[in-house]
Scaffold this active site. Structure first.
Site, short mmCIF file in Angstrom:
data_model
loop_
_atom_site.label_atom_id
_atom_site.label_comp_id
_atom_site.label_asym_id
_atom_site.label_seq_id
_atom_site.Cartn_x
_atom_site.Cartn_y
_atom_site.Cartn_z
N ARG A 53 43.37 35.70 15.04
CA ARG A 53 42.97 34.96 13.82
C ARG A 53 43.88 35.51 12.59
NH1 ARG A 53 39.72 39.62 14.43
NH2 ARG A 53 40.42 41.00 12.55
N LYS A 159 38.30 29.75 34.91
CA LYS A 159 36.95 28.84 35.01
C LYS A 159 36.01 28.98 34.09
CE LYS A 159 33.22 30.45 38.11
NZ LYS A 159 32.44 31.35 37.38
N ASP A 188 40.78 31.04 39.99
CA ASP A 188 39.57 31.32 40.84
C ASP A 188 39.75 32.86 41.25
OD1 ASP A 188 37.64 31.87 42.74
OD2 ASP A 188 37.12 29.74 42.61
N HIS A 189 38.96 33.82 40.69
CA HIS A 189 39.57 35.31 40.94
C HIS A 189 39.16 35.40 42.39
CE1 HIS A 189 35.44 36.09 40.20
NE2 HIS A 189 35.34 37.17 40.55
N LYS A 193 41.24 38.09 45.64
CA LYS A 193 40.66 39.41 46.59
C LYS A 193 41.49 39.61 47.93
CE LYS A 193 36.24 38.57 44.77
NZ LYS A 193 35.44 39.86 44.14
N GLU A 227 24.39 39.01 44.77
CA GLU A 227 24.63 39.94 43.53
C GLU A 227 23.34 40.60 43.33
OE1 GLU A 227 27.67 38.62 40.49
OE2 GLU A 227 26.95 36.77 41.21
N ASP A 246 28.10 27.89 38.71
CA ASP A 246 28.66 29.28 38.44
C ASP A 246 29.37 29.39 39.77
OD1 ASP A 246 29.42 31.26 36.87
OD2 ASP A 246 27.58 32.53 37.71
N HIS A 251 34.13 29.41 43.84
CA HIS A 251 34.20 30.85 44.67
C HIS A 251 33.79 30.53 46.15
CE1 HIS A 251 34.92 32.37 40.97
NE2 HIS A 251 33.54 32.95 40.68
N LYS A 351 21.38 35.99 41.94
CA LYS A 351 21.55 37.06 41.25
C LYS A 351 20.02 37.89 41.40
CE LYS A 351 24.65 35.61 38.05
NZ LYS A 351 26.17 36.15 38.14
N LYS A 356 24.57 43.83 46.87
CA LYS A 356 25.52 43.17 46.59
C LYS A 356 26.41 42.86 48.06
CE LYS A 356 29.60 42.58 43.38
NZ LYS A 356 29.50 41.28 43.40
C1 BG6 Z 1 32.01 34.88 38.14
C2 BG6 Z 1 30.88 34.21 37.80
O1 BG6 Z 1 32.86 33.65 38.27
O2 BG6 Z 1 32.09 35.57 39.25
C3 BG6 Z 1 29.75 35.50 37.56
O3 BG6 Z 1 30.83 33.66 36.58
C4 BG6 Z 1 29.63 36.39 38.83
O4 BG6 Z 1 28.34 34.95 37.41
C5 BG6 Z 1 31.12 36.53 39.40
O5 BG6 Z 1 28.88 37.45 38.73
C6 BG6 Z 1 31.04 37.24 40.69
O6 BG6 Z 1 32.39 37.64 41.07
P1 BG6 Z 1 32.58 38.89 42.01
O7 BG6 Z 1 34.01 39.15 42.27
O8 BG6 Z 1 31.74 40.33 41.59
O9 BG6 Z 1 31.86 38.55 43.38
#
Ligand code: BG6
Length: 502
Positions: A53, A159, A188-189, A193, A227, A246, A251, A351, A356
């Site tokens: 900013r 994302k 896409d994270h 992994k 999760e 989501d 994913h 969720k 997990k």
């Molecule tokens: C994110 C979602 O992209 O991925 C979250 O927005 C979710 O809601 C997360 O908790 C899960 O990622 P991971 O790596 O913990 O399975």
């Protein structure tokens, strides 16, 4: 995903973060840059530019990012490495609602580049809310900052990429008028992994799996991403999004496409991404009626997950009263191609669940019973190959064996491979490979426009069917359980069941 033997230093460049004062930059991007710096994988001539900013000084930006690093670092911070990284942080102003600020930003970047000798390569990382992707990109394009004239220019987009098929298409069309596909890195994270990257190696670097990886031997596939956490402070985002949007088209579909794609001709971005897009576009598009029949959605009520009391979803701050947003989704899909015709794919995610757990469970067909007809064995246990990311990273094979003794008594056993037993890895954010790949220009781990759209296309009937059904069919489930009972029925009606955990 550079080959280990040729791991190279990226070209000199400026790493420009939009949303530099936000959570994502502090929690993931900066700690990942630090880990790359510690591994000596940042360019020799490099600078981090935080878009800020009005009036924010570089020292203030750098202090704030340093605080982020101290809080979120995945390993002890080496002060000398951090100092070198933060020395190069510069705060620059730019606001898409003030086009002139982008002209000024460009001039500022040119001066910085001349001083740091970065050669004009720029990586624009949009760690911003999705509504800002296009306005920022338009200004970058207008000022010529996305044009590749002897230097590369790349755009990293986080994302969510669209909220349905129409919006994802519109965003792709608009972006592709401003930049070429090869310049866009849609993150896409899950692709950061290790276990996920390993799926291709497991399938294609071993001779023994591929011959049985098809409808002749595989009964069905289950993909589970459960999760424990509830929605927490993300009520406003989540209530407009829901579990399906989501998690599934991004994913879960990354996992699905890696497990089901055909072998690419080469291990390069074009070949791999083409096969992934191809298999996603072969997911059978269901009618709304079929989508309702082949899905379950749920919303959590108050309950306990381990020692933690979780309040019902509807009491989450910023969730609309009476919201029918799902916090759990289970789907049955099929893939219309030669390899997978007739094999069901069951996907589930939610969720506030008991554990997990992220896993792909491939269930092989039963052996014929005939040979053991006269033995005490009335039911052979199931043959599963399980690829898991959570709670442990590894691969597990379940098969039948003879229980020692004079009679033929058969029991199921497990062979387990755990990454941590074989490899020592430095704890990481999961973003290091992704950021490194952006800098070396390898987009193998990033989503291409066609696969993003194919993903949305497959989930669109579910989104439409659920929207039109309103609250009808939404299944309550108690926080801390394994999901709504109806999700079990989705499999039992096919004579199958979800794989038990543990
Ligand atoms: C994110 C979602 O992209 O991925 C979250 O927005 C979710 O809601 C997360 O908790 C899960 O990622 P991971 O790596 O913990 O399975």
């Amino acid at each position: 995903m550079a080959n280990a033997h040729v791991q190279m230093k990226p070209d000199p460049c400026s790493f420009i973060i939009f949303g530099a004062t936000g959570d994502l930059a502090h929690r993931l991007v900066i700690p990942a840059l630090y880990n790359l710096a510690a591994a000596n994988l940042l360019p020799e001539r490099f600078c981090v530019v935080g878009i800020a900013r009005k009036g924010m000084a570089s020292a203030e930006m750098s202090d704030s990012l340093m605080r982020g690093l101290r809080k979120f670092a995945t390993r002890p911070v080496d002060e000398a490495v951090a100092k070198r990284l933060f020395e190069c942080v510069t705060a620059v102003e730019a606001d898409p609602s003030d086009p002139a600020s982008f002209d000024a930003m460009n001039e500022r970047l040119e001066r910085l580049e001349a001083a740091r000798n970065t050669g004009g390569n720029r990586l624009f990382y949009l760690a911003t809310p999705p509504g800002a992707f296009l306005p920022i990109s338009k200004q970058l394009a207008r000022t010529g900052m996305l044009a590749e004239n002897g230097a590369w220019r790349r755009l990293v987009v986080e994302k969510p990429f669209g909220t349905d098929l129409a919006s994802a298409k519109a965003l792709n069309t608009a972006l592709l008028k401003l930049v070429d596909e090869h310049q866009i890195y849609r993150i896409d994270h899950y692709l950061g992994k290790e276990t996920v990257q390993n799926i291709l190696v497991l399938r294609f670097a071993n001779g023994m799996f591929e011959p049985i990886w098809n409808r002749n031997h595989i009964d069905h596939v289950q993909i589970t991403v459960d999760e424990k956490l509830g929605v927490g402070h993300r009520g406003s985002f989540y209530d407009a999004t829901g579990a399906l949007r989501d998690m599934v088209p991004n994913h879960l579909f990354q996992l699905l496409s890696l497990v089901t794609m055909e072998p690419p001709a080469r291990f390069d971005a074009h070949a791999v991404r083409t096969e992934k897009a191809e298999v996603l576009s072969a997911i059978q598009i269901q009618s709304e009626q079929e989508a309702l029949y082949n899905s379950v959605r749920g919303q959590y009520c108050r309950g306990r997950v381990g020692d933690t009391e979780i309040e019902e979803y509807l009491k989450t701050p910023d969730v609309r009263p009476g919201s029918t947003t799902e916090t759990y989704a289970a789907l049955k899909l099929t893939i219309d191609n030669w390899r997978w015709a007739g094999v069901p794919f069951y996907l589930r995610t939610g969720k506030a669940l008991a554990v997990k757990r992220t896993e792909i469970a491939i269930k092989f067909k039963q052996a014929p019973f005939a040979m053991f007809r006269d033995t005490p064995v009335d039911r052979l246990s199931q043959n599963y190959l399980v690829i898991s990311t959570e709670p442990t990273e590894g691969i597990e094979l379940q098969f039948n064996t003879k229980v020692p003794g004079p009679t033929i008594n058969i029991d199921g056993v497990e062979m387990k491979f755990r990454y941590k037993d074989y490899f020592k890895a430095e704890p990481s954010t999961g973003y290091e490979t992704l950021i490194y790949d952006c800098m070396i220009g390898d987009n193998i781990l990033f989503q291409r426009a066609d696969s993003v759209e194919a993903g949305w296309q497959a989930v669109q009937p579910f989104l439409d069917a659920w929207k039109n059904a309103g609250g009808r069919g939404l299944q309550p489930y108690k926080a801390g359980c394994e999901g709504p009972e109806a999700a079990n029925a989705l499999l039992t009606r096919d004579g199958r069941s979800w794989r038990k955990f543990g």
